[in-house]
Design an enzyme around this catalytic site. Structure first.
Site, PDB file in Angstrom:
ATOM      1  N   ASP A  46       0.892  -1.165   0.000  1.00 20.80           N
ATOM      2  CA  ASP A  46       0.000   0.000   0.000  1.00 20.80           C
ATOM      3  C   ASP A  46       0.925   1.208   0.000  1.00 20.80           C
ATOM      4  OD1 ASP A  46      -1.555   2.162   0.724  1.00 20.80           O
ATOM      5  OD2 ASP A  46      -2.608   1.113   2.336  1.00 20.80           O
ATOM      6  N   TYR A  88       1.164   0.191  15.038  1.00 17.59           N
ATOM      7  CA  TYR A  88       0.241  -0.071  13.927  1.00 17.59           C
ATOM      8  C   TYR A  88       0.509   0.883  12.771  1.00 17.59           C
ATOM      9  CZ  TYR A  88      -3.930  -0.821  11.208  1.00 17.59           C
ATOM     10  OH  TYR A  88      -4.796  -1.115  10.184  1.00 17.59           O
ATOM     11  N   LYS A 113      -2.986  -2.651   8.142  1.00 18.05           N
ATOM     12  CA  LYS A 113      -3.085  -4.114   8.277  1.00 18.05           C
ATOM     13  C   LYS A 113      -2.104  -4.798   7.336  1.00 18.05           C
ATOM     14  CE  LYS A 113      -5.502  -6.263  11.191  1.00 18.05           C
ATOM     15  NZ  LYS A 113      -4.604  -6.958  12.078  1.00 18.05           N
TER      16      LYS A 113
HETATM   17  P1  13P Z   1      -4.972  -0.542   5.195  1.00 22.48           P
HETATM   18  O1  13P Z   1      -4.150  -1.436   6.066  1.00 22.48           O
HETATM   19  O2  13P Z   1      -5.599  -1.279   4.066  1.00 22.48           O
HETATM   20  O3  13P Z   1      -4.170   0.625   4.755  1.00 22.48           O
HETATM   21  O4  13P Z   1      -6.228  -0.019   6.048  1.00 22.48           O
HETATM   22  C1  13P Z   1      -5.997   0.750   7.169  1.00 22.48           C
HETATM   23  C2  13P Z   1      -7.225   0.902   7.988  1.00 22.48           C
HETATM   24  O5  13P Z   1      -7.186   0.612   9.137  1.00 22.48           O
HETATM   25  C3  13P Z   1      -8.446   1.431   7.371  1.00 22.48           C
HETATM   26  O6  13P Z   1      -9.490   1.637   8.294  1.00 22.48           O
HETATM   27 MG    MG Z   2      -3.971   2.028   3.438  1.00 17.52          MG
HETATM   28 MG    MG Z   3      -4.748  -2.264   2.453  1.00 11.16          MG
END
Ligand code: 13P
Ligand code: MG
Ligand code: MG
Ligand code: 13P
Length: 367
Positions: free
Chosen positions: A11, A230, A233
């Site tokens: 990402d 964090y 994800k």
């Molecule tokens: P990503 O990990 O896909 O960037 O999403 C982050 C998130 O917590 C969206 O609510």
């Molecule tokens: Mg993201």
């Molecule tokens: Mg993502």
């Protein structure tokens, strides 16, 4: 001919929040990779699921090739520049290191690689997911490779009936890779005892027991373990070789109709059913739902066919509708109980600070 398929995802920025990369961003990554055709790579495919960009490369440099990893890393860096220019949200989100040092593992992007002698008819799947974690693939892999309720080949095809060898990694163990190998069907209960815990034990690879051929490779990155906090994800990616000595394509994807509940919905802090979506789909309701896409390819002499989008079929519209109902049901209970991840897994630091503040307000009654 021996070839390697490398699937690498990151990402590096998206439109309107954690939704979808811009066309310019995808084009920049594609232009960068395209220059390597005929030099480092035979062929490539660039796609996305939600806000994650997927680079699929075919080449003959083997798994863990520094040159291939650097190519993907540099393509993501080039893309990040465009993401910054366009003011995309989370530009460079998954590039957690300032410098490349030989291998992309541990730097943020997820990677799945398989090196093999190309069969005459070499079919494989590229499965990618957003708003979830690598353990989301545990159940569908178990059902697709070890359960005759989903994999009829286990009783119909003698080679498949010999079972498979699962390599499972403990993603909580940060000092080196803690792995275990278990074979099905004999050790199926041991395997399930681990795979029920999606947040900790993750299928890293699967091999056949007949020839030892590598059929599944799954990314097992734990971004939190790399960054120490964090940062999004660990949206996973997976390669699966199918047919002949491996399960049929349809057996592999059948378990995705369950819409099993996984971690990673909104802020990586909620649970929700995993919805099979068309490749290239964006993200919407409650920064989700957790989404999975599946593209089927054939490859010959390293050259890829165009992909066939397996979840772009009327059957999956019905599945999606059912999963919408399940999603709605769990969302109705908001923050309560099973709708959110346990405290130990709550990824953003905010709740930790709040709990610390509350600590001083607690009193032990009667003293
Ligand atoms: P990503 O990990 O896909 O960037 O999403 C982050 C998130 O917590 C969206 O609510
Ligand atoms: Mg993201
Ligand atoms: Mg993502
Ligand atoms: P074909 O006979 O079309 O090759 O199909 C076999 C199979 O695997 C169907 O699931």
């Amino acid at each position: 001919m021996k070839i390697t398929l490398s699937a690498i995802k990151a990402d590096i920025g998206s439109i309107g929040g954690h939704i979808i990369p811009s066309d310019d961003l995808l084009m920049e990554v594609e232009d960068y990779i395209d220059k390597a055709v005929g030099d480092l790579i035979f062929d490539y495919f660039i796609g996305n699921i939600g806000d994650d960009i997927t680079i699929l490369l075919s080449h003959e440099l083997g798994s863990n090739s520094e040159k291939i990893h650097r190519l993907a890393w540099d393509a993501f860096l080039a893309g990040t520049e465009i993401a910054k220019e366009q003011g995309l949200y989370g530009a460079g989100q998954d590039l957690l290191s300032d410098s490349f040092s030989g291998n992309i593992c541990g730097l943020g992007p997820g990677i799945a690689e398989i090196t093999f002698d190309e069969r005459e008819n070499e079919s494989f799947l590229l499965i990618a997911a957003d708003k979830t974690e690598p353990g989301a693939f545990n159940l569908p892999l178990y059902l697709g490779f070890a359960d005759p309720m989903y994999n009829s080949g286990l009783i119909l095809a003698p080679a498949i009936g010999k079972g498979f060898s699962f390599t499972v990694i403990d993603v909580s163990h940060t000092e080196g890779d803690r792995v275990i190998e278990l074979v099905t069907p004999e050790e199926v209960y041991d395997l399930v005892a681990l795979l029920r815990d999606n947040g900790r034990f993750v299928v890293e690879s699967i091999h056949t027991r007949t020839t030892g051929a590598h059929t599944v490779a799954c990314s097992t990155t734990r971004l939190r373990n790399i960054a120490g906090k964090y940062v999004g994800k660990d949206d996973p990616i997976m390669l699966i070789r199918t047919q002949k000595d491996f399960p049929a394509t349809g057996e592999i994807i059948a378990p995705y109709e369950i819409g099993h509940i996984v971690a990673g919905f909104m802020r990586g802090s909620h649970t929700g059913p995993l919805m099979p979506v068309r490749a290239g789909s964006g993200i919407s309701f409650f920064d989700g739902p957790p989404s999975v896409s599946c593209l089927a390819f054939c490859v010959h002499n390293g050259i890829l066919t165009e992909p066939s989008d397996l979840f772009d079929h009327p059957y999956w519209d019905w599945v999606r509708n059912n999963i919408c109902v399940k999603t709605h049901e769990i969302r109705r209970q908001g923050f309560s109980g099973a709708a959110m991840l346990p405290y130990s897994d709550l990824e953003y630091g905010g709740i930790t600070v709040r709990m610390e503040q509350l600590e001083n307000k607690f009193k032990i009654r009667g003293r």
